[in-house]
Structures are given as C-alpha cells and as structure tokens.
Design a protein around this motif. Structure first.
Motif, PDB file in Angstrom:
ATOM      1  N   LEU A   7       0.825  -1.209   0.000  1.00 53.14           N
ATOM      2  CA  LEU A   7       0.000   0.000   0.000  1.00 53.14           C
ATOM      3  C   LEU A   7       0.862   1.262   0.000  1.00 53.14           C
ATOM      4  CD1 LEU A   7      -2.845  -1.040   2.463  1.00 53.14           C
ATOM      5  CD2 LEU A   7      -2.987  -0.758   0.001  1.00 53.14           C
ATOM      6  N   ILE A   8       1.918   1.259   0.819  1.00 53.57           N
ATOM      7  CA  ILE A   8       2.788   2.443   0.888  1.00 53.57           C
ATOM      8  C   ILE A   8       3.488   2.668  -0.446  1.00 53.57           C
ATOM      9  CG2 ILE A   8       4.864   3.375   1.993  1.00 53.57           C
ATOM     10  CD1 ILE A   8       3.969   1.980   4.572  1.00 53.57           C
ATOM     11  N   VAL A   9       3.978   1.567  -1.067  1.00 53.90           N
ATOM     12  CA  VAL A   9       4.662   1.700  -2.356  1.00 53.90           C
ATOM     13  C   VAL A   9       3.688   2.201  -3.425  1.00 53.90           C
ATOM     14  CG1 VAL A   9       5.769   0.390  -4.199  1.00 53.90           C
ATOM     15  CG2 VAL A   9       6.478   0.041  -1.854  1.00 53.90           C
ATOM     16  N   ALA A  10       2.451   1.717  -3.413  1.00 57.66           N
ATOM     17  CA  ALA A  10       1.470   2.164  -4.401  1.00 57.66           C
ATOM     18  C   ALA A  10       1.173   3.649  -4.240  1.00 57.66           C
ATOM     19  CB  ALA A  10       0.190   1.348  -4.258  1.00 57.66           C
ATOM     20  N   LEU A  11       0.976   4.083  -2.996  1.00 60.42           N
ATOM     21  CA  LEU A  11       0.722   5.512  -2.756  1.00 60.42           C
ATOM     22  C   LEU A  11       1.920   6.356  -3.175  1.00 60.42           C
ATOM     23  CD1 LEU A  11      -1.172   5.419   0.656  1.00 60.42           C
ATOM     24  CD2 LEU A  11      -2.073   6.089  -1.565  1.00 60.42           C
ATOM     25  N   THR A  12       3.130   5.838  -2.926  1.00 57.49           N
ATOM     26  CA  THR A  12       4.334   6.581  -3.316  1.00 57.49           C
ATOM     27  C   THR A  12       4.396   6.754  -4.824  1.00 57.49           C
ATOM     28  OG1 THR A  12       5.482   5.681  -1.409  1.00 57.49           O
ATOM     29  CG2 THR A  12       6.851   6.591  -3.148  1.00 57.49           C
ATOM     30  N   LEU A  13       4.069   5.693  -5.558  1.00 59.49           N
ATOM     31  CA  LEU A  13       4.084   5.797  -7.025  1.00 59.49           C
ATOM     32  C   LEU A  13       3.035   6.786  -7.521  1.00 59.49           C
ATOM     33  CD1 LEU A  13       4.616   2.057  -7.989  1.00 59.49           C
ATOM     34  CD2 LEU A  13       6.241   3.922  -8.223  1.00 59.49           C
ATOM     35  N   ILE A  14       1.861   6.760  -6.897  1.00 61.04           N
ATOM     36  CA  ILE A  14       0.818   7.712  -7.299  1.00 61.04           C
ATOM     37  C   ILE A  14       1.282   9.142  -7.025  1.00 61.04           C
ATOM     38  CG2 ILE A  14      -1.505   8.523  -6.732  1.00 61.04           C
ATOM     39  CD1 ILE A  14      -2.236   5.554  -6.253  1.00 61.04           C
ATOM     40  N   GLN A  15       1.883   9.364  -5.836  1.00 61.66           N
ATOM     41  CA  GLN A  15       2.370  10.704  -5.503  1.00 61.66           C
ATOM     42  C   GLN A  15       3.441  11.165  -6.477  1.00 61.66           C
ATOM     43  OE1 GLN A  15       3.545  10.487  -1.386  1.00 61.66           O
ATOM     44  NE2 GLN A  15       1.920  11.926  -0.851  1.00 61.66           N
ATOM     45  N   ALA A  16       4.344  10.248  -6.842  1.00 63.30           N
ATOM     46  CA  ALA A  16       5.408  10.624  -7.779  1.00 63.30           C
ATOM     47  C   ALA A  16       4.817  10.997  -9.131  1.00 63.30           C
ATOM     48  CB  ALA A  16       6.400   9.473  -7.915  1.00 63.30           C
ATOM     49  N   MET A  17       3.799  10.265  -9.565  1.00 64.01           N
ATOM     50  CA  MET A  17       3.180  10.579 -10.857  1.00 64.01           C
ATOM     51  C   MET A  17       2.465  11.929 -10.805  1.00 64.01           C
ATOM     52  SD  MET A  17       0.539   8.265 -13.050  1.00 64.01           S
ATOM     53  CE  MET A  17      -0.823   8.642 -11.990  1.00 64.01           C
ATOM     54  N   VAL A  18       1.756  12.197  -9.701  1.00 63.98           N
ATOM     55  CA  VAL A  18       1.069  13.479  -9.561  1.00 63.98           C
ATOM     56  C   VAL A  18       2.082  14.620  -9.519  1.00 63.98           C
ATOM     57  CG1 VAL A  18      -0.346  14.860  -7.982  1.00 63.98           C
ATOM     58  CG2 VAL A  18      -0.974  12.507  -8.486  1.00 63.98           C
ATOM     59  N   ALA A  19       3.212  14.400  -8.819  1.00 64.45           N
ATOM     60  CA  ALA A  19       4.244  15.436  -8.755  1.00 64.45           C
ATOM     61  C   ALA A  19       4.802  15.723 -10.140  1.00 64.45           C
ATOM     62  CB  ALA A  19       5.359  14.991  -7.807  1.00 64.45           C
ATOM     63  N   LEU A  20       5.025  14.659 -10.936  1.00 67.27           N
ATOM     64  CA  LEU A  20       5.537  14.851 -12.293  1.00 67.27           C
ATOM     65  C   LEU A  20       4.542  15.632 -13.150  1.00 67.27           C
ATOM     66  CD1 LEU A  20       7.685  14.108 -14.478  1.00 67.27           C
ATOM     67  CD2 LEU A  20       6.215  12.165 -15.006  1.00 67.27           C
ATOM     68  N   GLY A  36       3.099  23.108 -14.526  1.00 73.35           N
ATOM     69  CA  GLY A  36       3.486  24.372 -13.901  1.00 73.35           C
ATOM     70  C   GLY A  36       2.566  24.765 -12.767  1.00 73.35           C
ATOM     71  N   SER A  37       1.965  23.766 -12.102  1.00 74.16           N
ATOM     72  CA  SER A  37       1.031  24.046 -11.016  1.00 74.16           C
ATOM     73  C   SER A  37       1.787  24.378  -9.734  1.00 74.16           C
ATOM     74  CB  SER A  37       0.135  22.823 -10.804  1.00 74.16           C
ATOM     75  OG  SER A  37      -0.637  23.001  -9.652  1.00 74.16           O
ATOM     76  N   TRP A  38       1.117  25.115  -8.824  1.00 72.55           N
ATOM     77  CA  TRP A  38       1.731  25.439  -7.537  1.00 72.55           C
ATOM     78  C   TRP A  38       1.847  24.196  -6.651  1.00 72.55           C
ATOM     79  CZ3 TRP A  38      -1.028  24.442  -3.128  1.00 72.55           C
ATOM     80  CH2 TRP A  38      -2.406  24.208  -3.295  1.00 72.55           C
ATOM     81  N   LEU A  39       1.073  23.123  -6.983  1.00 74.88           N
ATOM     82  CA  LEU A  39       1.123  21.886  -6.177  1.00 74.88           C
ATOM     83  C   LEU A  39       2.396  21.086  -6.418  1.00 74.88           C
ATOM     84  CD1 LEU A  39      -2.418  20.263  -6.247  1.00 74.88           C
ATOM     85  CD2 LEU A  39      -1.011  20.747  -4.263  1.00 74.88           C
ATOM     86  N   ALA A  40       3.189  21.460  -7.408  1.00 74.91           N
ATOM     87  CA  ALA A  40       4.357  20.650  -7.760  1.00 74.91           C
ATOM     88  C   ALA A  40       5.331  20.536  -6.596  1.00 74.91           C
ATOM     89  CB  ALA A  40       5.055  21.239  -8.984  1.00 74.91           C
ATOM     90  N   PHE A  41       5.654  21.664  -5.938  1.00 72.57           N
ATOM     91  CA  PHE A  41       6.656  21.628  -4.865  1.00 72.57           C
ATOM     92  C   PHE A  41       6.200  20.776  -3.678  1.00 72.57           C
ATOM     93  CE2 PHE A  41       8.700  23.479  -1.074  1.00 72.57           C
ATOM     94  CZ  PHE A  41      10.009  23.134  -1.378  1.00 72.57           C
ATOM     95  N   PRO A  42       4.977  21.004  -3.137  1.00 69.95           N
ATOM     96  CA  PRO A  42       4.552  20.125  -2.025  1.00 69.95           C
ATOM     97  C   PRO A  42       4.494  18.655  -2.408  1.00 69.95           C
ATOM     98  CG  PRO A  42       2.986  21.925  -2.336  1.00 69.95           C
ATOM     99  CD  PRO A  42       3.997  22.042  -3.413  1.00 69.95           C
ATOM    100  N   MET A  43       4.104  18.352  -3.647  1.00 66.32           N
ATOM    101  CA  MET A  43       4.017  16.949  -4.062  1.00 66.32           C
ATOM    102  C   MET A  43       5.401  16.323  -4.170  1.00 66.32           C
ATOM    103  SD  MET A  43       0.940  16.148  -4.080  1.00 66.32           S
ATOM    104  CE  MET A  43       1.056  14.531  -4.735  1.00 66.32           C
ATOM    105  N   VAL A  44       6.375  17.084  -4.632  1.00 65.46           N
ATOM    106  CA  VAL A  44       7.740  16.539  -4.707  1.00 65.46           C
ATOM    107  C   VAL A  44       8.266  16.250  -3.310  1.00 65.46           C
ATOM    108  CG1 VAL A  44      10.128  17.133  -5.293  1.00 65.46           C
ATOM    109  CG2 VAL A  44       8.308  17.553  -6.939  1.00 65.46           C
ATOM    110  N   ILE A  45       8.040  17.185  -2.377  1.00 65.33           N
ATOM    111  CA  ILE A  45       8.495  16.975  -0.987  1.00 65.33           C
ATOM    112  C   ILE A  45       7.814  15.741  -0.393  1.00 65.33           C
ATOM    113  CG2 ILE A  45       8.518  17.972   1.350  1.00 65.33           C
ATOM    114  CD1 ILE A  45      10.456  19.289  -0.612  1.00 65.33           C
TER     115      ILE A  45
END
Length: 196
Positions: free
Chosen positions: A95-108, A114-123
């Motif tokens: 579950l943690i790995v799946a959520l991490t992959l989803i977060q990485a994709m959303v960050a990308l 060029g959204s403002w959400l990019a920085f928090p999602m990368v962190i």
C-alpha cells in the motif's frame, strides 16, 4: 399432422417430390394406442406409451446434458501461506509503495503543468519514498524474526548424522591413543626393549 414441404423437380422431370420435415413431426404419431380407460403419457417417436403410474422422465432429463467446463480448477498451493505478521507487513508495504508511485506521478504531472502543487508533491514524494523503503525492509526483518522464533525445527539429516558418527569415532580413537601413551609413561618405560 406432419408438415410437408413440396420441392419442385428439375425441369426435365414431371414428378414433384414430397418430403417430411423431421422437426415438425407430431410426437405421438406411430405410437401404439393405449387401452381404453388409460391415459397415454407423452411418448416420443419410437417410445412405447406409458400409463400414468409408470416412471416418467421429463424431456430435459431424457436429453444428454452438455458438459460445462468449470470456471476455475483448484490446484494445491505450490508455496505455503505466509505467516500472519509477515503478510500484514507485506500488505502495508504494498500500500505504501502504491501511494508513493501515485504521488510521484502526480508530482511529475504538476511539474509539467506548472502548477503550484508541484513543490509540495515533490516533498511528499521524497518522504513517501523513505517510508516505502522502510516498509519493504520491515517485511524482510519481520520474516527473519518469524523464522528465528517459529521457523524450521532442526532435525539432522542422514548425512549430518553420518558425519557426526565419524567425528565421534575419530575422537574415541584419539582418546584411546592418548590413554595408551599415558599408561606407557606411567609404567616408567617398562615397555622398552633395552635399558641403558
């Protein structure tokens, strides 16, 4: 009555041919008549008529049933089921790995848009990656601990027993040789052939 179909003969022949269609044939046609006072129960062509008290099978039972393949075939498990603590850790890690992959994709995607959400999602992806690594290591550690506590009960194999026997025999020979040497020394050299 049966249904008859008329087929025209070829042009040269003047005779018309009459044929009966088998699917429209009346079921009781050609069956022997029952005695007066008894009812005939649905006999098909070539089947004898039956009285009401006789063993009657429905048409569905009389037809051969088609063979249906089962949806799945159960096979014995090749590997044993994981112990409960190990399975819990594995599910948590997945579950943690799946959520991490989803977060990485959303960050990308946020970075590309060029959204403002990019920085928090990368962190948060970096933090999730650390958590995912911990989750995978937790599965390995939990498995090792479970194996140490409840794992394989050691029962020596035949080769191990044979080696142990050989070692015991070798030790016995060494001890008996040492005892013999000690006896000879205690006697003070009486076993020597000549005294000088």
């Amino acid at each position: 009555m049966g249904t008859a179909e008329r087929y025209e003969a070829p042009e040269g022949a003047a005779v018309a041919q009459m044929t009966k269609r088998p699917d429209t044939e009346v079921p009781n046609r050609g069956a022997p008549a029952a005695e007066p006072g008894t009812a005939v129960v649905g006999a098909g062509p070539g089947e004898p008529a039956r009285a009401p008290g006789a063993d009657v099978r429905s048409e569905a039972d009389a037809r051969p049933r088609p063979y249906y393949r089962p949806l799945w075939v159960e096979e014995p498990a090749r590997r044993r089921r994981l112990p409960d603590p190990v399975r819990t850790a594995a599910v948590r890690a997945v579950l943690i790995v799946a959520l991490t992959l989803i977060q990485a994709m959303v960050a990308l995607l946020c970075t590309l848009a060029g959204s403002w959400l990019a920085f928090p999602m990368v962190i948060s992806s970096v933090v999730s990656t650390i958590l995912a690594t911990w989750g995978v290591l937790d599965v390995w550690v939990t498995r090792q601990v479970w194996n140490q506590r409840n794992g394989v009960v050691s029962s020596p194999s035949s080769t191990a027993r044979a080696r142990r026997r050989e070692r015991r025999r070798a030790r016995r020979r060494e001890r008996s040789a040492q005892r013999a040497q000690a006896r000879i020394r205690r006697r003070g050299g009486t076993g020597r052939l000549s005294h000088s």
